[in-house]
Design a protein around this motif. Structure first.
Motif, short mmCIF file in Angstrom:
data_model
loop_
_atom_site.label_atom_id
_atom_site.label_comp_id
_atom_site.label_asym_id
_atom_site.label_seq_id
_atom_site.Cartn_x
_atom_site.Cartn_y
_atom_site.Cartn_z
N LEU A 189 1.58 2.36 6.28
CA LEU A 189 2.76 2.43 5.42
C LEU A 189 3.04 1.08 4.78
O LEU A 189 3.09 0.06 5.47
CB LEU A 189 3.98 2.87 6.22
N ILE A 190 3.21 1.06 3.45
CA ILE A 190 3.60 -0.18 2.79
C ILE A 190 4.98 -0.08 2.14
O ILE A 190 5.65 -1.10 2.01
CB ILE A 190 2.55 -0.66 1.77
N TRP A 197 4.52 5.22 0.15
CA TRP A 197 3.21 4.74 -0.28
C TRP A 197 2.48 4.19 0.94
O TRP A 197 3.01 3.35 1.67
CB TRP A 197 3.34 3.64 -1.34
N TYR A 198 1.25 4.70 1.13
CA TYR A 198 0.40 4.23 2.19
C TYR A 198 -0.82 3.55 1.58
O TYR A 198 -1.31 3.94 0.52
CB TYR A 198 -0.09 5.40 3.06
N ARG A 199 -1.30 2.55 2.27
CA ARG A 199 -2.55 1.87 1.88
C ARG A 199 -3.60 2.21 2.92
O ARG A 199 -3.34 2.18 4.13
CB ARG A 199 -2.33 0.35 1.85
N GLN A 200 -4.80 2.53 2.46
CA GLN A 200 -5.88 2.87 3.38
C GLN A 200 -7.14 2.10 2.99
O GLN A 200 -7.72 2.32 1.93
CB GLN A 200 -6.17 4.38 3.37
N TYR A 201 -7.51 1.17 3.85
CA TYR A 201 -8.78 0.47 3.66
C TYR A 201 -9.91 1.40 4.09
O TYR A 201 -9.72 2.29 4.94
CB TYR A 201 -8.81 -0.81 4.48
N SER A 202 -11.08 1.16 3.54
CA SER A 202 -12.23 2.01 3.82
C SER A 202 -12.52 2.04 5.32
O SER A 202 -12.62 0.99 5.97
CB SER A 202 -13.46 1.48 3.06
N GLN A 250 5.68 8.17 8.92
CA GLN A 250 4.74 8.52 9.97
C GLN A 250 3.80 7.35 10.24
O GLN A 250 3.37 6.66 9.33
CB GLN A 250 3.96 9.76 9.56
N HIS A 251 3.49 7.17 11.52
CA HIS A 251 2.56 6.13 11.94
C HIS A 251 1.28 6.80 12.38
O HIS A 251 1.31 7.73 13.19
CB HIS A 251 3.16 5.33 13.09
N PHE A 252 0.16 6.30 11.89
CA PHE A 252 -1.13 6.95 12.12
C PHE A 252 -1.95 6.24 13.19
O PHE A 252 -1.90 5.03 13.34
CB PHE A 252 -1.94 6.98 10.82
N GLY A 253 -2.72 7.05 13.92
CA GLY A 253 -3.74 6.50 14.81
C GLY A 253 -4.95 6.06 14.01
O GLY A 253 -4.99 6.21 12.78
N ASP A 254 -5.95 5.53 14.68
CA ASP A 254 -7.13 4.98 14.01
C ASP A 254 -8.11 6.05 13.54
O ASP A 254 -9.06 5.74 12.82
CB ASP A 254 -7.86 4.00 14.93
N GLY A 255 -7.90 7.29 13.94
CA GLY A 255 -8.76 8.38 13.48
C GLY A 255 -9.92 8.65 14.41
O GLY A 255 -10.38 7.78 15.17
N PRO A 286 -7.57 -9.90 -3.91
CA PRO A 286 -8.74 -9.10 -3.46
C PRO A 286 -8.43 -8.30 -2.21
O PRO A 286 -8.97 -7.20 -2.03
CB PRO A 286 -9.80 -10.17 -3.22
N SER A 287 -7.54 -8.80 -1.36
CA SER A 287 -7.19 -8.07 -0.14
C SER A 287 -6.37 -6.81 -0.41
O SER A 287 -6.15 -6.00 0.49
CB SER A 287 -6.39 -8.97 0.82
N ASP A 288 -5.90 -6.65 -1.66
CA ASP A 288 -5.20 -5.42 -2.04
C ASP A 288 -6.17 -4.29 -2.38
O ASP A 288 -5.74 -3.15 -2.61
CB ASP A 288 -4.29 -5.67 -3.25
N SER A 289 -7.44 -4.59 -2.44
CA SER A 289 -8.45 -3.57 -2.76
C SER A 289 -8.46 -2.53 -1.65
O SER A 289 -8.78 -2.83 -0.49
CB SER A 289 -9.83 -4.21 -2.91
N ALA A 290 -8.09 -1.30 -2.00
CA ALA A 290 -7.93 -0.22 -1.01
C ALA A 290 -7.62 1.06 -1.78
O ALA A 290 -7.48 1.05 -3.00
CB ALA A 290 -6.80 -0.53 -0.04
N THR A 291 -7.49 2.15 -1.05
CA THR A 291 -6.99 3.40 -1.62
C THR A 291 -5.51 3.52 -1.30
O THR A 291 -5.12 3.31 -0.15
CB THR A 291 -7.76 4.61 -1.08
N TYR A 292 -4.71 3.82 -2.30
CA TYR A 292 -3.27 3.94 -2.13
C TYR A 292 -2.89 5.42 -2.21
O TYR A 292 -3.21 6.11 -3.18
CB TYR A 292 -2.54 3.12 -3.19
N LEU A 293 -2.20 5.86 -1.18
CA LEU A 293 -1.83 7.27 -1.05
C LEU A 293 -0.33 7.43 -1.26
O LEU A 293 0.47 6.76 -0.61
CB LEU A 293 -2.19 7.79 0.35
N CYS A 294 0.03 8.33 -2.15
CA CYS A 294 1.42 8.69 -2.36
C CYS A 294 1.72 9.88 -1.44
O CYS A 294 0.93 10.84 -1.38
CB CYS A 294 1.63 9.08 -3.82
#
Lengths: 111, 111
Positions: B46-47, B35-40, A100-105, B81-89
């Motif tokens: 998607l990664i 696995w998704y990566r989400q920056y603040s 799935q591809h997400f929008g910016d929220g 440092p650019s890997d700093s994020a929340t990772y969602l399964c």
């Protein structure tokens, strides 16, 4: 040429109001979704439409009503907004069971 | 039992080290894993996706899937440092369109 676009990006409103969030995707995907991400960052599915038909309807108050005028658009209307509705709402799209591809929220804040 | 569980974190690793993220899921019939990566303040991105048992590598990322143990992991090699994020399964639990997400693991890479 944003793939999944949502408007507005921010929405600040008072309790009891009615508001809508719009979503459009230009990826040609058949399926679109609405997710809610709360303050603890937990991402939860609300609705999904496949070719304009509702296929997923999780336990969501009926104040929330999705509408899909065509497969490229999925809008979310919320009636009688409550404090607990404050969250970030993400639209997403996919083709079949592909990622799935997400929008910016849309960050919704209820005063 | 939660449908998808991740190690709670936060996970702090020094730059150049390996970050290891774990995820378990409850539905043995699950077919697709992401696995998704989400920056603040940003949307999930998607990664990695993995569909069969074993390892899948993409650059510095390796996803590992063990369906018998109902376990999927993500390794980030040479953490930056650019890997700093929340990772969602995220797990497609029934072969339909619904993705179930874990609560996320926040990774901080120390320079």
């Amino acid at each position: 040429d944003t793939a999944v676009s949502q408007t507005p990006k921010y929405l600040v409103t008072q309790m009891g109001n009615d508001k809508s969030i719009k979503c459009e995707q230009n990826l040609g995907h058949d399926t679109m979704y609405w997710y809610k991400q709360d303050s603890k960052k937990f991402l939860k599915i609300m609705f999904s439409y496949n070719n304009k038909e509702l296929i997923i309807n999780e336990t969501v108050p009926n104040r929330f009503s999705p509408k899909s005028p065509d497969k490229a658009h999925l809008n979310l209307h919320i009636n009688s907004l409550e404090l607990g509705d404050s969250a970030v709402y993400f639209c997403a799209s996919s083709q079949d069971n592909q990622p799935q591809h997400f929008g910016d929220g849309t960050r919704l804040s209820i005063l | 039992q939660k449908e998808v569980e991740q190690n709670s974190g936060p996970l702090s690793v020094p730059e150049g080290a390996i970050a290891s993220l774990n995820c378990t899921y409850s539905d043995r019939g699950s077919q697709s894993f992401f696995w998704y990566r989400q920056y603040s303040g940003k949307s999930p991105e998607l990664i990695m996706s993995i569909y069969s048992n074993g390892d899948k590598e993409d650059g510095r990322f390796t996803a590992q899937l063990n369906k018998a143990s109902q376990y999927v992991s993500l390794l980030i090699r040479d953490s930056q440092p650019s890997d700093s994020a929340t990772y969602l399964c995220a797990v497609n639990m029934r072969g339909d369109y619904k993705l179930s997400f874990g609560a996320g693991t926040t990774v901080t890479v120390r320079a």
